[in-house]
Scaffold this active site. Structure first.
Site, PDB file in Angstrom:
ATOM      1  N   CYS A  74       0.790   1.048   4.674  1.00 41.02           N
ATOM      2  CA  CYS A  74       1.801   1.258   3.635  1.00 41.02           C
ATOM      3  C   CYS A  74       1.066   1.674   2.359  1.00 41.02           C
ATOM      4  CB  CYS A  74       2.691   0.034   3.444  1.00 41.02           C
ATOM      5  SG  CYS A  74       1.887  -1.411   2.735  1.00 41.02           S
TER       6      CYS A  74
ATOM      7  N   GLY B 267       0.357  -0.250  -0.820  1.00 39.39           N
ATOM      8  CA  GLY B 267      -0.594  -1.169  -1.439  1.00 39.39           C
ATOM      9  C   GLY B 267      -1.139  -2.255  -0.545  1.00 39.39           C
ATOM     10  N   ASN B 268      -0.644  -2.337   0.692  1.00 41.29           N
ATOM     11  CA  ASN B 268      -1.069  -3.338   1.667  1.00 41.29           C
ATOM     12  C   ASN B 268      -0.827  -4.766   1.160  1.00 41.29           C
ATOM     13  OD1 ASN B 268      -4.081  -4.447   3.316  1.00 41.29           O
ATOM     14  ND2 ASN B 268      -2.142  -3.998   4.293  1.00 41.29           N
TER      15      ASN B 268
ATOM     16  N   ARG C 219       4.817  -4.460   3.122  1.00 40.90           N
ATOM     17  CA  ARG C 219       5.285  -4.024   4.442  1.00 40.90           C
ATOM     18  C   ARG C 219       4.230  -4.086   5.527  1.00 40.90           C
ATOM     19  NH1 ARG C 219       7.663   1.553   2.326  1.00 40.90           N
ATOM     20  NH2 ARG C 219       5.845   1.228   0.996  1.00 40.90           N
TER      21      ARG C 219
ATOM     22  N   ASP D 112      10.703  -0.072   0.804  1.00 40.62           N
ATOM     23  CA  ASP D 112       9.640  -0.781   0.091  1.00 40.62           C
ATOM     24  C   ASP D 112      10.257  -1.872  -0.781  1.00 40.62           C
ATOM     25  OD1 ASP D 112       7.402  -1.651  -1.234  1.00 40.62           O
ATOM     26  OD2 ASP D 112       6.873   0.303  -2.073  1.00 40.62           O
TER      27      ASP D 112
END
Length: 146
Positions: free
Chosen positions: A7, A9-10, A13, A116
């Protein structure tokens, strides 16, 4: 089979997807996650952690920046959006045959994105968690066929 969820920014999600799939404890399936624009070692968002805790899914996560190491490790890269997929293919052209959006891979070519929840209320995270859980149920069925 090494599966990498990606995704932005980790922190929301892809780590939730990673935890959900790990919780399935599939034989011979390794799971990681990364972010295209991750701040290395950032913690998972508080709401994501709460939602996973409420589902009794153990987790330990620090954000990972997508790199050649993760891309080469993965047999299958599943992204949350078409933009993530396009960015990976643009930066790692040899990955085109193993990068799919999660919805595309599990829903017969769907072009939809996983919403998101970043910065939203906990309810949005709960909706994203439910969406990811359903998609990963489909993913498990596909993996068990292969």
């Amino acid at each position: 089979m090494n599966i990498l969820f990606v995704c932005t920014g980790n922190t929301c999600r892809s780590p939730m997807a990673e935890v959900i799939l790990k919780h399935k404890q599939l034989n011979d399936v390794q799971v990681r996650s990364a972010g295209i624009y991750a701040m290395p070692n950032a913690e998972m968002s508080v709401h994501a952690q709460q939602v996973l805790n409420e589902a009794n899914m153990a987790h330990q996560h620090l954000a990972t920046q997508l790199s050649t190491t993760e891309v080469e490790w993965a047999d299958l890269i599943l992204t949350m959006t078409t933009a993530h997929k396009d960015t990976i293919i643009a930066n790692f052209p040899n990955t085109e045959n193993k990068v799919f959006t999660l919805k595309e891979y599990t829903s017969e070519g769907s072009l939809g994105n996983v919403v998101d929840p970043y910065g939203g209320h906990k309810a949005i995270y709960e909706e994203t968690f439910a969406e990811l859980t359903a998609l990963i149920e489909q993913l498990v069925k596909i993996l068990e066929k292969n």
